[in-house]
Design a protein around this motif. Structure first.
Motif, PDB file in Angstrom:
ATOM      1  N   GLU A 253       0.829  -1.186   0.000  1.00  0.00           N
ATOM      2  CA  GLU A 253       0.000   0.000   0.000  1.00  0.00           C
ATOM      3  C   GLU A 253       0.880   1.258   0.000  1.00  0.00           C
ATOM      4  O   GLU A 253       2.027   1.237   0.426  1.00  0.00           O
ATOM      5  N   ARG A 254       0.299   2.339  -0.477  1.00  0.00           N
ATOM      6  CA  ARG A 254       0.992   3.613  -0.443  1.00  0.00           C
ATOM      7  C   ARG A 254       1.228   4.022   1.010  1.00  0.00           C
ATOM      8  O   ARG A 254       0.361   3.867   1.863  1.00  0.00           O
ATOM      9  N   GLU A 255       2.406   4.561   1.283  1.00  0.00           N
ATOM     10  CA  GLU A 255       2.730   4.973   2.635  1.00  0.00           C
ATOM     11  C   GLU A 255       3.304   6.392   2.656  1.00  0.00           C
ATOM     12  O   GLU A 255       3.915   6.847   1.695  1.00  0.00           O
ATOM     13  N   PHE A 256       3.094   7.038   3.769  1.00  0.00           N
ATOM     14  CA  PHE A 256       3.606   8.382   3.978  1.00  0.00           C
ATOM     15  C   PHE A 256       5.129   8.344   4.140  1.00  0.00           C
ATOM     16  O   PHE A 256       5.679   7.436   4.763  1.00  0.00           O
ATOM     17  N   VAL A 257       5.800   9.375   3.614  1.00  0.00           N
ATOM     18  CA  VAL A 257       7.249   9.493   3.761  1.00  0.00           C
ATOM     19  C   VAL A 257       7.611  10.752   4.555  1.00  0.00           C
ATOM     20  O   VAL A 257       8.264  10.680   5.588  1.00  0.00           O
ATOM     21  N   ALA A 258       7.184  11.901   4.053  1.00  0.00           N
ATOM     22  CA  ALA A 258       7.549  13.173   4.695  1.00  0.00           C
ATOM     23  C   ALA A 258       6.566  14.253   4.273  1.00  0.00           C
ATOM     24  O   ALA A 258       5.940  14.154   3.216  1.00  0.00           O
ATOM     25  N   ALA A 259       6.449  15.286   5.095  1.00  0.00           N
ATOM     26  CA  ALA A 259       5.597  16.411   4.753  1.00  0.00           C
ATOM     27  C   ALA A 259       6.168  17.679   5.365  1.00  0.00           C
ATOM     28  O   ALA A 259       6.931  17.633   6.342  1.00  0.00           O
ATOM     29  N   ILE A 260       5.768  18.821   4.781  1.00  0.00           N
ATOM     30  CA  ILE A 260       6.308  20.113   5.210  1.00  0.00           C
ATOM     31  C   ILE A 260       5.196  21.146   5.191  1.00  0.00           C
ATOM     32  O   ILE A 260       4.339  21.162   4.301  1.00  0.00           O
TER      33      ILE A 260
ATOM     34  N   THR B 231       8.148  20.150   9.823  1.00  0.00           N
ATOM     35  CA  THR B 231       8.236  18.949   8.992  1.00  0.00           C
ATOM     36  C   THR B 231       7.876  17.726   9.830  1.00  0.00           C
ATOM     37  O   THR B 231       7.926  17.760  11.071  1.00  0.00           O
ATOM     38  N   THR B 232       7.523  16.659   9.146  1.00  0.00           N
ATOM     39  CA  THR B 232       7.269  15.389   9.805  1.00  0.00           C
ATOM     40  C   THR B 232       7.704  14.267   8.881  1.00  0.00           C
ATOM     41  O   THR B 232       7.623  14.407   7.652  1.00  0.00           O
ATOM     42  N   TYR B 233       8.206  13.166   9.475  1.00  0.00           N
ATOM     43  CA  TYR B 233       8.737  12.048   8.708  1.00  0.00           C
ATOM     44  C   TYR B 233       8.221  10.734   9.275  1.00  0.00           C
ATOM     45  O   TYR B 233       7.969  10.611  10.472  1.00  0.00           O
ATOM     46  N   THR B 234       8.133   9.742   8.405  1.00  0.00           N
ATOM     47  CA  THR B 234       7.916   8.408   8.911  1.00  0.00           C
ATOM     48  C   THR B 234       9.215   7.916   9.538  1.00  0.00           C
ATOM     49  O   THR B 234      10.312   8.331   9.137  1.00  0.00           O
ATOM     50  N   ASP B 235       9.108   7.060  10.533  1.00  0.00           N
ATOM     51  CA  ASP B 235      10.277   6.675  11.314  1.00  0.00           C
ATOM     52  C   ASP B 235      11.388   6.049  10.476  1.00  0.00           C
ATOM     53  O   ASP B 235      12.573   6.264  10.753  1.00  0.00           O
ATOM     54  N   SER B 236      11.045   5.309   9.457  1.00  0.00           N
ATOM     55  CA  SER B 236      12.053   4.564   8.699  1.00  0.00           C
ATOM     56  C   SER B 236      12.974   5.463   7.873  1.00  0.00           C
ATOM     57  O   SER B 236      14.029   5.022   7.419  1.00  0.00           O
ATOM     58  N   VAL B 237      12.604   6.731   7.688  1.00  0.00           N
ATOM     59  CA  VAL B 237      13.444   7.630   6.883  1.00  0.00           C
ATOM     60  C   VAL B 237      13.928   8.826   7.672  1.00  0.00           C
ATOM     61  O   VAL B 237      14.674   9.654   7.139  1.00  0.00           O
TER      62      VAL B 237
END
Length: 127
Positions: free
Chosen positions: A44-51, A58-64
């Motif tokens: 499935e599509r997953e979130f990576v980062a946003a600004i 900013t916010t990031y998914t933990d894996s990146v």
């Protein structure tokens, strides 16, 4: 309708770096939260980062979180995703996305808040 245009990506080696770009011509770019999502084959599509619109939040998914960096250039209506220390599990189609309307709060990881999407750009990490 908002037209988002992504560029960058390609075939990269593990440990390498790449910068994705996303342009949003013809709009009040600084008023819109922008995000990056990805979809790997069979997943499935997953979130990576946003600004946020101003770039202050900013916010990031933990894996990146320690490897990727999102930024924006509001004067040129462009958002970037700098990807470092790439891993094979980063292989996916990466999508740029925008909130539906102006928002001056912090960015969200919830994909349902993003109304406009780019066509996607492929990132393949392989030796």
């Amino acid at each position: 309708q908002v037209h988002l245009v992504e560029s960058g990506g390609g075939l990269l080696q593990p440990g390498g770096s790449v910068r994705l770009s996303c342009g949003a011509p013809g709009r009040t770019f600084s008023a819109y939260v922008m995000g990056w999502f990805r979809q790997a084959p069979g997943k499935e599509r997953e979130f990576v980062a946003a600004i946020s619109g101003s770039g202050a939040s900013t916010t990031y998914t933990d894996s990146v979180k320690d490897r990727f960096s999102i930024s924006r250039d509001n004067a040129n209506n462009t958002v970037y995703l700098q990807m470092d220390s790439l891993k094979p599990e980063d292989t996916a189609v990466y999508y740029c996305a925008s909130y539906r309307g102006p928002f001056y709060g912090g960015p969200s990881q919830n994909s349902r808040l993003y109304a406009y999407w780019g066509q996607g750009t492929q990132v393949t990490v392989s030796a």
